[in-house]
Design a protein around this motif. Structure first.
Motif, short mmCIF file in Angstrom:
data_model
loop_
_atom_site.label_atom_id
_atom_site.label_comp_id
_atom_site.label_asym_id
_atom_site.label_seq_id
_atom_site.Cartn_x
_atom_site.Cartn_y
_atom_site.Cartn_z
N ILE A 2 -19.90 31.72 -26.17
CA ILE A 2 -20.60 30.54 -25.67
C ILE A 2 -19.92 29.31 -26.24
O ILE A 2 -19.82 29.15 -27.46
CB ILE A 2 -22.09 30.56 -26.06
CG1 ILE A 2 -22.77 31.83 -25.54
CG2 ILE A 2 -22.80 29.32 -25.53
CD1 ILE A 2 -24.18 32.03 -26.04
N PHE A 4 -19.93 25.21 -26.45
CA PHE A 4 -20.87 24.11 -26.22
C PHE A 4 -20.58 22.93 -27.13
O PHE A 4 -19.93 23.04 -28.16
CB PHE A 4 -22.30 24.60 -26.46
CG PHE A 4 -22.60 24.96 -27.90
CD1 PHE A 4 -23.22 24.06 -28.75
CD2 PHE A 4 -22.25 26.21 -28.40
CE1 PHE A 4 -23.48 24.39 -30.07
CE2 PHE A 4 -22.51 26.55 -29.73
CZ PHE A 4 -23.13 25.64 -30.56
N GLN A 8 -25.81 20.35 -26.66
CA GLN A 8 -26.29 21.52 -25.92
C GLN A 8 -26.71 22.66 -26.84
O GLN A 8 -26.80 23.81 -26.41
CB GLN A 8 -25.19 22.01 -24.97
CG GLN A 8 -24.77 20.98 -23.95
CD GLN A 8 -23.28 20.79 -23.93
OE1 GLN A 8 -22.55 21.55 -24.50
NE2 GLN A 8 -22.84 19.73 -23.28
N ALA A 12 -27.61 26.52 -25.83
CA ALA A 12 -26.71 27.55 -26.34
C ALA A 12 -27.49 28.58 -27.17
O ALA A 12 -27.24 29.79 -27.08
CB ALA A 12 -25.61 26.92 -27.19
N LEU A 15 -29.43 30.87 -24.83
CA LEU A 15 -28.51 31.80 -24.18
C LEU A 15 -28.05 32.87 -25.16
O LEU A 15 -27.94 34.06 -24.81
CB LEU A 15 -27.32 31.03 -23.62
CG LEU A 15 -26.30 31.81 -22.78
CD1 LEU A 15 -26.97 32.45 -21.59
CD2 LEU A 15 -25.18 30.88 -22.33
N PHE A 16 -27.77 32.47 -26.39
CA PHE A 16 -27.36 33.42 -27.43
C PHE A 16 -28.45 34.46 -27.67
O PHE A 16 -28.19 35.67 -27.75
CB PHE A 16 -27.06 32.65 -28.72
CG PHE A 16 -26.68 33.51 -29.88
CD1 PHE A 16 -25.37 33.94 -30.05
CD2 PHE A 16 -27.63 33.91 -30.82
CE1 PHE A 16 -25.01 34.73 -31.12
CE2 PHE A 16 -27.28 34.71 -31.90
CZ PHE A 16 -25.97 35.12 -32.04
N ALA A 19 -28.69 36.91 -24.76
CA ALA A 19 -27.58 37.85 -24.76
C ALA A 19 -27.75 38.92 -25.83
O ALA A 19 -27.50 40.10 -25.59
CB ALA A 19 -26.26 37.10 -24.98
N VAL A 26 -22.08 38.55 -29.09
CA VAL A 26 -21.88 37.15 -28.69
C VAL A 26 -21.19 36.37 -29.80
O VAL A 26 -21.55 36.46 -30.97
CB VAL A 26 -23.23 36.47 -28.37
CG1 VAL A 26 -22.98 35.08 -27.79
CG2 VAL A 26 -24.04 37.32 -27.42
N VAL A 28 -20.02 32.31 -30.74
CA VAL A 28 -20.28 30.93 -30.35
C VAL A 28 -19.11 30.06 -30.78
O VAL A 28 -18.49 30.30 -31.82
CB VAL A 28 -21.59 30.41 -30.96
CG1 VAL A 28 -22.79 31.14 -30.38
CG2 VAL A 28 -21.58 30.52 -32.48
N ALA A 57 -16.66 34.11 -21.04
CA ALA A 57 -16.79 32.83 -21.73
C ALA A 57 -17.67 31.91 -20.90
O ALA A 57 -17.42 31.69 -19.71
CB ALA A 57 -15.42 32.20 -21.96
N VAL A 58 -18.73 31.38 -21.49
CA VAL A 58 -19.65 30.48 -20.81
C VAL A 58 -19.47 29.09 -21.41
O VAL A 58 -19.70 28.89 -22.60
CB VAL A 58 -21.12 30.94 -20.96
CG1 VAL A 58 -22.05 29.96 -20.25
CG2 VAL A 58 -21.29 32.34 -20.42
N LEU A 60 -20.80 25.42 -21.58
CA LEU A 60 -21.95 24.56 -21.30
C LEU A 60 -21.49 23.11 -21.35
O LEU A 60 -20.88 22.67 -22.32
CB LEU A 60 -23.06 24.78 -22.34
CG LEU A 60 -23.62 26.21 -22.43
CD1 LEU A 60 -24.65 26.31 -23.54
CD2 LEU A 60 -24.23 26.64 -21.11
#
Length: 294
Positions: A2, A4, A8, A12, A15-16, A19, A26, A28, A57-58, A60
Motif C-alpha cells: 500500500i 500512500f 491518506q 491506508a 485497507l491494511f 487485507a 501486506v 506499507v 501495489a495499491v 492511494l
C-alpha cells in the motif's frame, strides 16, 4: 503493498486491516514528499524484496490526475499488478461488475468500426477514423500484470488514425497536473477545430482557460488527437469540479492529447454524443447514444 501520502493514513490503515483480515501479507510504503523520484527509489527497494507474481501495489492518491506523472517514474515488472485509487472518488466505485458489463457492451457496439461520425447537443460535428478497429482498450478496473489500473474505472479508448470537424467539450477538462480551479465546462465550453487529426483552433469564453489551452495544444508535437475515449461508468451522475479520473469515466466522449516532450496529458470531455458507426466503406450500420440516463 500500500503506497500512500500522509493525508491518506486513515484510508491506508483501513485497507491494511482488511487485507490482513483476509490473510494477505501486506507491506506499507508511506511517501514523505510524494515526489516521483522518492516513489521510484522506494519502489525499487520494495519490489526487489517481494514475492513476485502475487504482488499487488495499491497507490492511494488524493488527486488521481497526478498518478500518471508518478507512475512514469516506475519500472513495473511484467508480473506485478498496480492499482491507483482516487481516495476522494471511492463513492463512484460502487458496482465494478456493472462497469465491466457496460465496457463489454460498448466494445460489442464498436467492434469492427473503421470510422464514426459524431454530433452533440453542444454543437460538435466530427468524423473520426481508426487504423485498427481491434485496438480498443478497456479501462474497467481489472488488474493486468505490468500495467496500472486506475479507479474509478469505466471507459474504452483507442488511438484514432485521423479526426476532422468540430469538437465541443462541455463536460470537463482533465490534466495530469494539479489544477486549482473548477474543471467543469458547462459555463464556458471549449471548441476545437480539427483537421486530419490536428487541432488548428481553440475557442473558449474563459480567457485564462483559453491561454492555458493555447499553450498546451497549439504547439508542434502536442496538437494531435492521441486518444478517443467513450465513458461507461453510470455511477458518475454529474461532472466533478475536481480534476479526476471520474470525469473521463462518466458517459460521454473524451479526446486526449499527449505532449511527450513535457510529459503533459490533456483530456477534454463532451457530456453526451450520438455516434454513427461505420464498417469499412459500407453505409452507417449502427447508432450509439452516449449519455447518462435521465
Amino acid at each position: 503493498m500500500i503506497i500512500f501520502r500522509r493525508g491518506q493514513k486513515d484510508v491506508a490503515s483501513a485497507l491494511f486491516a482488511e487485507a490482513r483480515r483476509v490473510g494477505a501479507t501486506v507491506a506499507v510504503l508511506p511517501l514523505l514528499d510524494g515526489s516521483g523520484g522518492e516513489l521510484s527509489n522506494r519502489w525499487t527497494e520494495a519490489v526487489r524484496g517481494e514475492s513476485r507474481g502475487r504482488l499487488i501495489a495499491v497507490i492511494l492518491e488524493d488527486d488521481i490526475s497526478v498518478v500518471d506523472d508518478l507512475v512514469r517514474h516506475l519500472c513495473i515488472p511484467s508480473d506485478v499488478n498496480v492499482m491507483a485509487v482516487g481516495v476522494d472518488q471511492l463513492s463512484v466505485v460502487r458496482d465494478p461488475e456493472g462497469v465491466r458489463r457496460r465496457c463489454d457492451d460498448l466494445l460489442a457496439s464498436v467492434e469492427g468500426a473503421r470510422q464514426m461520425r459524431g454530433v452533440t447537443v453542444s454543437g460538435s460535428c466530427f468524423h473520426v477514423s481508426f487504423a485498427d478497429s481491434s485496438a480498443w482498450e478497456r479501462h474497467d478496473g481489472g488488474l493486468s500484470p505490468g500495467r496500472v489500473a486506475t479507479l474509478p474505472a469505466g471507459e474504452i479508448s483507442i488511438q484514432p488514425l485521423t479526426m476532422d470537424g468540430v469538437f465541443v467539450a462541455d463536460g470537463a477538462i482533465s490534466m495530469n497536473r494539479r489544477i486549482r480551479r473548477d474543471v467543469r465546462l458547462a459555463a464556458h465550453p471549449i471548441t476545437l477545430k480539427l483537421d486530419s487529426g490536428f487541432v488548428h483552433d481553440v475557442q473558449c469564453a474563459d480567457p485564462r482557460l483559453l491561454v492555458l489551452l493555447q499553450r498546451a495544444l497549439l504547439r508542434p508535437g502536442a496538437n494531435r488527437v492521441t486518444r478517443f475515449g467513450i465513458g461507461a461508468n453510470t455511477d458518475v451522475p454529474a461532472f466533478s469540479a475536481r480534476n479526476g479520473a471520474e470525469n473521463r469515466r462518466r458517459p460521454g466522449v473524451c479526446l486526449g492529447f499527449a505532449d511527450n516532450e513535457r510529459g503533459l496529458l490533456v483530456s477534454l470531455i463532451a457530456s453526451s454524443a450520438v455516434l454513427s458507426i461505420e464498417h469499412g466503406d459500407v453505409d452507417v450500420c449502427a447508432s450509439l447514444e452516449i449519455k447518462v440516463a435521465g
